[in-house]
Design an enzyme around this catalytic site. Sequence first.
Site, short mmCIF file in Angstrom:
data_model
loop_
_atom_site.label_atom_id
_atom_site.label_comp_id
_atom_site.label_asym_id
_atom_site.label_seq_id
_atom_site.Cartn_x
_atom_site.Cartn_y
_atom_site.Cartn_z
CG HIS B 328 59.94 8.24 55.33
ND1 HIS B 328 60.35 7.89 56.60
CD2 HIS B 328 60.54 7.38 54.48
CE1 HIS B 328 61.17 6.85 56.53
NE2 HIS B 328 61.32 6.52 55.25
CG ASP B 361 59.61 1.70 54.66
OD1 ASP B 361 60.47 2.60 54.58
OD2 ASP B 361 58.64 1.73 55.45
#
Lengths: 434, 434
Positions: B328, B361
């Site tokens: 990420h 997420d």
Amino acid sequence: MPHFLNTLDDNFEAEFIALMGMKREDSPDVDAVVADIIADVRARGDAAVLELTAKFDRLELTPETMRFSDAEIESECAKVDDEDRAALEMAAARIRAYHERQMPADAWWEDETGAALGWRWSAVSAAGLYVPGGLASYPSSVLMNAIPAKVAGVDRLAIVVPTPDGVVNPLVLLAAKIAGVDEIYRIGGAQAVAALAYGTDTIAPVDKITGPGNAFVAAAKRRVFGKVGIDMIAGPSEILVIADKDNDPDWIAVDLLSQAEHDESAQSILITDDADFGRAVAAAVEKQLETLERRAIAGPSWRDFGAVIVVKDMEEAVRLSDRIAPEHLEICTNDAEDLQTKIRHAGAIFIGSWTPEAIGDYIGGPNHVLPTARSARFSSGLSVMDFIKRTTLSRMTPDALLAIGPSAERLAKSESLEAHGLSVRARLDRLNKG
Amino acid sequence: MPHFLNTLDDNFEAEFIALMGMKREDSPDVDAVVADIIADVRARGDAAVLELTAKFDRLELTPETMRFSDAEIESECAKVDDEDRAALEMAAARIRAYHERQMPADAWWEDETGAALGWRWSAVSAAGLYVPGGLASYPSSVLMNAIPAKVAGVDRLAIVVPTPDGVVNPLVLLAAKIAGVDEIYRIGGAQAVAALAYGTDTIAPVDKITGPGNAFVAAAKRRVFGKVGIDMIAGPSEILVIADKDNDPDWIAVDLLSQAEHDESAQSILITDDADFGRAVAAAVEKQLETLERRAIAGPSWRDFGAVIVVKDMEEAVRLSDRIAPEHLEICTNDAEDLQTKIRHAGAIFIGSWTPEAIGDYIGGPNHVLPTARSARFSSGLSVMDFIKRTTLSRMTPDALLAIGPSAERLAKSESLEAHGLSVRARLDRLNKG
């Protein structure tokens, strides 16, 4: 004699399952040996690679001679005659043109909340290509692996090719040159895979390793997977031909033999709706086997693993084909165009009697690195996709965050991930205050 | 205290390499145990799965109760409150919309010789999704794995989710239902992976297995790879935040903690061009850690593996980011839009300070299953591509064969594959005669 099956026979299902389940490959368990080799290369780098090359390839190298020099490559390439060179160049141009069409597009859009979403593709920085040495050292494989990498935009493409006793195949070097390969090392085996994955003083590490190899190479690729990307672990080659009686049995026979000659473990299967035609093809195979140069390989392959399956109609052929999920599927029927659309699981389809599978091995354009052993159920042949990767993109705006943030916070709470929720809440609070 | 690095320091390079090389995961060597479990399931099917479930999950099942019934699913789903349900449904809709755009196009064209070439995509027939049980049983993971499979067109999607002591997470079942999952089995561990790969009397085999799991699950996936396709073997989660001083240190701190709270082995790194801002963020992290629910996890992660790296400018930040190849990447700078285009290796990029990673997420749309441990150098997050495969197509005409066949024959000869050449020659002879 190959296996003869007929879907009308009572025991067909059992025979078909037995045919599919035949263990064609005796993979020796070399995993422990390979683990040691990899550990040795990681620990001692070049020194380990050179020792193992001396041992397995009977070739004394130094860090300086491990890599082919430009002069050597030039002088080896000069040995290739003009016709072979022209054939390689035509193949390379066609493979390049096909693979250039595979490059996928980036995307970037705004949704109804004002959030912008998308993705971007980028090439792997460095790739390594394993090329087997000795008899199975195929220049066509160099083109099929190297061109997709270069079309994808890989900056640095290194080849490893063992040269046992120092024997070099000039066509392999020429294929590498035509494909734009950057570095060529005369090393092989698990030690070459380890050197590519972990790097040595002489060989910089790569990010992805592709290419065929023996049991040691396959085991090494499996072991370094994760540290680097790998392509598939290929098994012995297979062809399935679906043919009606309006074919020359000799053509179909030689097509079946073109797989059988690869390897005693190769498998060639004919599915036909005409039992007489099936017998005629089998007879033609036997006849051709009498004189075929590689009959000592093709003969056992055909007799042990070859099969003729008689079906009641072509719909049944399609169903069986999907159960086989063949690496190569040749469809030699009058309605081949239509029939191919009904196939779901196959690595490559060759449509119509004018398209022998060998065209695809060399010059058609599509890749000849294809999923074997029924893996066409879940995987594809080699392509530019193997040398690129996707980065997903998201950009929220305050409005977008107000619209979807509370749901993210809710889900974070339900998973007891407090900080996840707080990272959204911190922004929402600012907006709600503003 | 996390690691503090500054690219101006003499020993920066050594410290950076040490940071990257830190062994964050202690993978126990469970391979031998897993090999036995897989062999047992292959040999004894359901009986082995049931025994192992009784042993590891303390749950006595029968072949009949191994699978959740529709009635049970309904009654568990009814326990979910409306807000959680609405959040899951919004997430599912957004994930579906994003992944629908990933479906690649088929292609079919004629080249200058009259040869027709192309490819066709098709879905995997059956897929299995591993969902961890217990604490890390995340409904969001169900959506992220199941929706791409269903968008791809997978006919049959089975979930395995262990329910130790019989404890079920209703949100997992609801997520499965919303995503269109076809079968849910309350089994887990290597035995569940083996059952999916090889099948039992109760569970039909699948072609592809995805989803996260513990060391046993990872080892089992590695072992069945080849028999079925698998997704990546994921390591502990990571975030890299690139932020300038025009950010609220509290926001960046909570973003770093949102990874740290996943796992003591997670890694959160901040790169900034302002040392004071870096210190302010580190102080904010410490402050927030005082009260964070999961401080017992996030604290060790931040102190052992967290880092603040001060760079001289954002170009340097980009170069370091590509060496890290983060799972990420959050870019919180004024020129985030521009900066992101310079990044080559990252699983997912979150652009601008209004885009906390937690949005990705749960609800942004892109997949949260992303390449860890620097594998963004060569691999991509989960997508519809993981559930489809490509069949290449070729169709020659007599003219096309006359144009390119001789080169194929020549290359076959150079590789000593006679039957390959003869399969082309047989057709050319007919054309030359005609």
